[in-house]
Motif scaffolding. Structure first.
Motif, mmCIF file in Angstrom:
data_model
loop_
_atom_site.group_PDB
_atom_site.id
_atom_site.type_symbol
_atom_site.label_atom_id
_atom_site.label_comp_id
_atom_site.label_asym_id
_atom_site.label_seq_id
_atom_site.Cartn_x
_atom_site.Cartn_y
_atom_site.Cartn_z
ATOM 1 N N ARG A 99 28.230 -36.535 -9.975
ATOM 2 C CA ARG A 99 28.880 -37.782 -9.576
ATOM 3 C C ARG A 99 30.365 -37.615 -9.304
ATOM 4 O O ARG A 99 30.953 -38.407 -8.568
ATOM 5 N N ASN A 100 30.991 -36.592 -9.859
ATOM 6 C CA ASN A 100 32.416 -36.377 -9.591
ATOM 7 C C ASN A 100 32.676 -35.762 -8.232
ATOM 8 O O ASN A 100 33.830 -35.623 -7.816
ATOM 9 N N LYS A 102 31.884 -37.103 -5.417
ATOM 10 C CA LYS A 102 31.973 -38.188 -4.429
ATOM 11 C C LYS A 102 30.821 -38.149 -3.425
ATOM 12 O O LYS A 102 31.001 -38.430 -2.235
ATOM 13 N N SER A 104 28.242 -40.121 -3.165
ATOM 14 C CA SER A 104 27.904 -41.437 -2.609
ATOM 15 C C SER A 104 28.724 -41.710 -1.356
ATOM 16 O O SER A 104 28.191 -42.119 -0.316
ATOM 17 N N ARG A 105 30.007 -41.462 -1.446
ATOM 18 C CA ARG A 105 30.895 -41.691 -0.303
ATOM 19 C C ARG A 105 30.528 -40.775 0.860
ATOM 20 O O ARG A 105 30.431 -41.222 2.013
ATOM 21 N N HIS A 106 30.293 -39.506 0.565
ATOM 22 C CA HIS A 106 29.936 -38.560 1.627
ATOM 23 C C HIS A 106 28.628 -38.969 2.312
ATOM 24 O O HIS A 106 28.523 -38.936 3.544
ATOM 25 N N VAL A 150 33.458 -48.288 -2.459
ATOM 26 C CA VAL A 150 32.768 -47.258 -1.690
ATOM 27 C C VAL A 150 31.989 -47.876 -0.530
ATOM 28 O O VAL A 150 31.890 -47.290 0.547
#
Length: 202
Positions: A99-100, A102, A104-106, A150
């Motif tokens: 989760r660190n 990123k 989800s954003r990618h 996000v």
């Protein structure tokens, strides 16, 4: 395909992951927010086979570490009563260990690099009972704010509605993105669905 460097190696984000490719991948066993990992993989394959279904994945070698799904609204949902170009961002999940990075954003960025997404109204209904508050150690409002940011990063905007499940808790949110090719008439038709029950908004 987008490469993402992490502490454990180079991950790859695939914007449209075909069902035959999904068949060959393994599912990280910690991806179980909605159902056990094996059944979730079966669900991803099913969504990818839908005419308007789409699955975006993040993988390390042959292991799925995260995914985002898009599919038409279920027939029992009010959103299915509107224009024929509505897709629901149905699920987004990342293995806790990653989760660190990123992811989800990618994954969202890669999803919307597909020009075909500009033909759709994309909605997401975010319910707090699906959020991994224990795993992230975040307070419900902190999680909601991170989720909002996000989603807004890829053009999703919060919408007020009287839809019953959204209104059932003030942390729940509806977010919508209108593709640049969506006619104004279809936007109006969708917005007519926002307030139908007269329950009011928290």
């Amino acid at each position: 395909m987008r490469p993402v460097q992490t502490d454990v190696g180079e991950l790859h984000i695939m914007g449209v992951t075909p069902p035959e490719f999904l068949e060959e991948l393994t599912m990280n066993m910690t991806l179980k927010a909605f159902r056990p990992a094996k059944r979730q993989k079966e669900a991803l394959i099913g969504i990818s086979k839908l005419p308007d279904g789409k699955v975006t994945t993040a993988r390390l070698n042959d292991e799925i570490l995260g995914y985002v799904t898009y599919h038409p609204p279920d027939s029992f949902q009010r959103w299915s009563q509107g224009p024929d170009n509505v897709l629901e961002l149905g699920a987004i999940e990342v293995a806790p260990k990653f989760r660190n990075a990123k992811l989800s954003r990618h994954m969202l960025e890669v999803s919307f690099e597909d020009e075909r997404m500009e033909d759709y109204i994309i909605l997401t209904t975010e319910y707090y009972w699906h959020w991994d508050l224990d795993g992230t150690g975040m307070h419900i409002w902190e999680y909601r704010e991170a989720l909002r940011r996000v989603m807004e990063h890829v053009g999703m905007q919060m919408k007020d509605t009287d839809e019953e499940e959204i209104c059932s808790h003030p942390a729940n949110i509806l977010m919508v993105r209108y593709g640049k090719n969506v006619p104004e008439s279809k936007i109006r038709s969708f917005e007519d669905l926002l307030f139908m029950d007269g329950f009011g908004v928290f």
